[in-house]
Design a protein around this motif. Sequence first.
Motif, short mmCIF file in Angstrom:
data_model
loop_
_atom_site.label_atom_id
_atom_site.label_comp_id
_atom_site.label_asym_id
_atom_site.label_seq_id
_atom_site.Cartn_x
_atom_site.Cartn_y
_atom_site.Cartn_z
N UNK A 89 0.82 -1.21 0.00
CA UNK A 89 0.00 0.00 0.00
C UNK A 89 0.86 1.27 0.00
N UNK A 90 1.95 1.27 0.75
CA UNK A 90 2.86 2.42 0.77
C UNK A 90 3.50 2.62 -0.60
N UNK A 91 3.87 1.52 -1.26
CA UNK A 91 4.43 1.61 -2.61
C UNK A 91 3.43 2.23 -3.57
N UNK A 92 2.17 1.81 -3.45
CA UNK A 92 1.12 2.36 -4.32
C UNK A 92 0.91 3.85 -4.09
N UNK A 93 0.98 4.27 -2.83
CA UNK A 93 0.81 5.70 -2.52
C UNK A 93 1.91 6.52 -3.17
N UNK A 94 3.15 6.06 -3.05
CA UNK A 94 4.27 6.80 -3.65
C UNK A 94 4.16 6.81 -5.17
N UNK A 95 3.78 5.66 -5.74
CA UNK A 95 3.62 5.57 -7.19
C UNK A 95 2.60 6.58 -7.70
N UNK A 96 1.45 6.62 -7.06
CA UNK A 96 0.40 7.55 -7.48
C UNK A 96 0.89 8.99 -7.47
N UNK A 97 1.56 9.37 -6.40
CA UNK A 97 1.98 10.76 -6.26
C UNK A 97 3.22 11.09 -7.07
N UNK A 98 3.81 10.07 -7.71
CA UNK A 98 4.92 10.31 -8.61
C UNK A 98 4.46 10.74 -9.99
N UNK A 99 3.24 10.36 -10.36
CA UNK A 99 2.78 10.62 -11.73
C UNK A 99 1.48 11.40 -11.83
N UNK A 100 0.54 11.17 -10.91
CA UNK A 100 -0.80 11.74 -11.08
C UNK A 100 -0.84 13.26 -10.96
N UNK A 101 -0.18 13.90 -9.97
CA UNK A 101 -0.23 15.37 -9.91
C UNK A 101 0.21 16.04 -11.21
N UNK A 102 1.24 15.51 -11.86
CA UNK A 102 1.67 16.09 -13.12
C UNK A 102 0.63 15.87 -14.21
N UNK A 103 -0.07 14.73 -14.17
CA UNK A 103 -1.14 14.49 -15.15
C UNK A 103 -2.24 15.51 -15.00
#
Length: 317
Positions: free
Chosen positions: A73-87
């Motif tokens: 779950x922590x990995x998923x949180x970091x992954x999301x915030x690595x790409x989604x804000x820029x999208x």
Amino acid sequence: MDKIMTSTNLSDIYPDIFILEGLPGVEPSHVWISIILLIMYVLAMCGNPLMVLLIVSEPRLHNPMYYFLCSLFLTDIIMLNSIVPKMFCIFWLNQKEISFLSCYIQMFFVHCLSSLESGILMAMAFDRYMAICNPLHYISVLTNTLIMKIVLVLVIRSTVIVIPISWMSSRLPYCQSHIIPHSYCDHMAVAQLSCTDITIDNAYGLTVVLIVIVFDISCIAVSYYLILRAVFRLSTKNAKSKAFGTCSSHICTILMLYTLGLFSFVTYRIGNIAPYIHVIMSNIYLLIPPTLNPIIYGVRTQEIRTAAFHLFTPVAY
């Protein structure tokens, strides 16, 4: 004058910024796509932190299975915030620029976290093997120290194999286009902009993907072969059902991640597919698992449902 020309040429070859197109060819649909993206992001950013909170706060969830889940779950949180804000910046504000350094940092996180997620699923398969095939030694073998070491090794593995991808791509000359036909800095999408031969970069990236996938899937397959062999030896249907129940959520996650990853991988190597198909498949591969993982484990795991009930139900005194 020569110095100015040299500076200009260098800035063309090693640009200060790249331009992310988002979904090339379907720009009129960006608004509708962003709405779907927002729904997925909200679900994921509610579900994953909630799962982490439940695991941390509920003593009954302090066992190896849930520690690995917490890492997922922590990995998923970091992954999301690595790409989604820029999208969101691309789709809503039309801010498509990304700095040279930021692009390669994002590239590193995307591929490192993808490898890490695969590794955690492999570790979870080993956890299920121990729980079903060696239940008497489950807690004594999978100690907190060993779990921390396993996760640390997986983080180191992902970091070591992905750093060369970002480093080699950052050394390529980009004297043609600086426009990336993607919604984030994917390795191949960036490398294909180079005006030099990228055979080595492509071969290394392909090798990393195959090594991670083949090794992790092989370990998972062996674990589940041993699990199935042990389950079919159980005497009662109730015992078999309970054993399968402890693995069902993990199997759903494995099938979802590797199926989406395979489609994403294949579409990038097929030349006659529209560019936006590549991007959509890459986005689905990265965004669907973080969105659905909390739902899968929350719905199918009795202990998590019970912990959520206790968390949100006031205690009467």
